[in-house]
Scaffold this active site. Structure first.
Site, PDB file in Angstrom:
ATOM      1  N   GLU A 245       0.567  15.038  -6.664  1.00 23.38           N
ATOM      2  CA  GLU A 245      -0.344  15.276  -5.536  1.00 23.38           C
ATOM      3  C   GLU A 245      -1.792  15.037  -5.956  1.00 23.38           C
ATOM      4  O   GLU A 245      -2.570  14.368  -5.268  1.00 23.38           O
ATOM      5  CB  GLU A 245      -0.183  16.704  -5.007  1.00 23.38           C
ATOM      6  CG  GLU A 245      -1.157  17.029  -3.887  1.00 23.38           C
ATOM      7  CD  GLU A 245      -0.883  18.375  -3.206  1.00 23.38           C
ATOM      8  OE1 GLU A 245      -1.730  18.793  -2.401  1.00 23.38           O
ATOM      9  OE2 GLU A 245       0.164  19.005  -3.473  1.00 23.38           O
ATOM     10  N   GLY A 342     -30.730   3.787   4.085  1.00 23.78           N
ATOM     11  CA  GLY A 342     -31.880   4.280   4.851  1.00 23.78           C
ATOM     12  C   GLY A 342     -31.430   4.969   6.132  1.00 23.78           C
ATOM     13  O   GLY A 342     -30.349   5.560   6.189  1.00 23.78           O
TER      14      GLY A 342
END
Length: 382
Positions: A245, A342
């Protein structure tokens, strides 16, 4: 960062086939799934039709009998589309292996073919409102009553919780056991069993298309024939399967990091500021070089871990390292890549925005990163 050294021609063909399928069946629909907060069951059926669900299952139970390399490819290609597809990996590589490893032949014949076709969708229910990583202290009980167990309790944060038809539920069959973990068992609870209800679809910060929910059991009647493995051995089974897992989570984090870097590289080469591409500024270059280096290191580490895992080696310490380091790295890279975008990076229409909110939870699920460090410390003799 390129293919793994263990990939051969048939793996490359499998990857191409899966990518083509996802570009047609998942990519165009993904934004809508995010808005709907669920992936339709019809997609699961199509995955099953194409052989992309549980390909490791033995042919006698409807699978293709393929090795873990195919699971790696499926995990990577699903993650490239988006982290909300994580429920498929949970079904293929986390829940179904419990049936394969510990189920009786009768249980395998009853459940595995449907898991392969997508008729059945699985979940695993460990976490409770009062017990997360501390599995020994779960309070959901299963009391034997003739040929049945009567289950009472509640689970939360369950991946595939809404879509699931079959849930492997971690229960206390011996509340008086000392130490406590010796009283835990695994029960397969099926949709429609009396006393089993699904709660609300949880409203998460990210992974919007991934159906996560609460599950309730109120005097829920479960046939004793649905006990997976031996009674009170559940904790041992969980410990045996958590290595895979956590490896699956590490692979997904690595893939997310690679995808974020690729997306950002394209962006900084085309976006201009002060008359030149922002990728030409030294700060941008240094940030991208640092990320590329971490990703390259992660790829090499994972490559050796996957090979060791397939060879059946005990690599719990290293997998715990990979899980915590690669998920933390992915979180950091998400922040750096958003900054390089940005203001556009904060817009939902840009993939990096979704990555930024989808990535952090990987450091929490499958055992929090703090638990990973505790495991490593113990194995270091500390």
């Amino acid at each position: 960062m390129g293919k793994y050294r263990f990939e051969e021609e048939e793996h490359e063909l499998f990857r191409k086939s899966l990518r083509k399928f996802l570009e047609k069946e998942a990519v165009p629909q993904y934004d809508q799934w995010e808005k709907d907060h669920i992936i339709p069951k019809s997609f699961w059926k199509r995955m099953g039709d194409m052989g992309f669900l549980c390909p490791q299952v033995d042919e006698e139970y409807g699978g293709l009998g393929l090795d873990f390399r195919y699971a790696v490819i499926i995990g990577e290609e699903m993650e490239r589309v988006g982290t909300s597809l994580t429920g498929v990996g949970l079904h293929n590589d986390i829940t179904v292996p419990y049936i394969e490893a510990y189920g009786t032949d009768e249980q395998k014949r009853r459940w595995l073919p449907g898991c392969v076709t997508g008729e059945y969708i699985t979940a695993i229910a460990m976490t409770e409102p009062g017990a997360g990583s501390d599995l020994a202290n779960i309070s959901t009980t299963a009391v034997r009553d003739g040929d049945n167990y009567i289950v009472n309790g509640q689970k939360t944060f369950i991946t595939n919780g809404i879509n699931s038809t079959h849930v492997v539920v971690v229960v206390k069959t011996d509340p008086k056991a000392e130490p406590k973990h010796r009283g835990i068992s695994l029960l397969m609870i099926e949709e429609g069993m009396p006393g089993f209800t699904k709660g609300r679809k949880l409203d998460k910060v990210g992974l919007h298309a991934q159906d996560t929910s609460e599950l309730y059991f109120e005097d829920c009647v479960v046939p004793a024939a649905n006990l997976i493995g031996d009674e009170n051995k559940g904790f041992t089974y969980l410990m045996e399967k958590l290595q895979q897992e956590r490896l699956v989570v590490a692979i997904a984090a690595q893939t997310a990091s690679e995808d974020m870097l690729e997306t950002t590289l394209e962006y900084v080469k085309s976006r201009k500021a002060f008359g030149k591409p922002i990728g030409s500024f030294q700060n941008s270059q240094f940030k991208l070089v640092e990320m590329a280096t971490e990703i390259e290191l992660g790829h090499s580490f994972l490559e050796s871990l996957i090979e060791d895992h397939m060879a059946g080696k005990d690599i719990v310490s290293k997998v715990s390292m990979a899980k915590y380091w690669l998920t933390d790295t992915a979180k950091k890279i998400a922040g750096e890549c958003m900054q390089l975008h940005g203001g556009y990076g904060y817009m939902e229409e840009y993939k990096i925005a979704r990555r930024y909110r989808d990535t952090p939870v990987a450091a929490i699920y499958a055992g929090s990163n703090e638990i990973m460090k505790t495991i490593i410390a113990k194995r270091m003799g500390l």
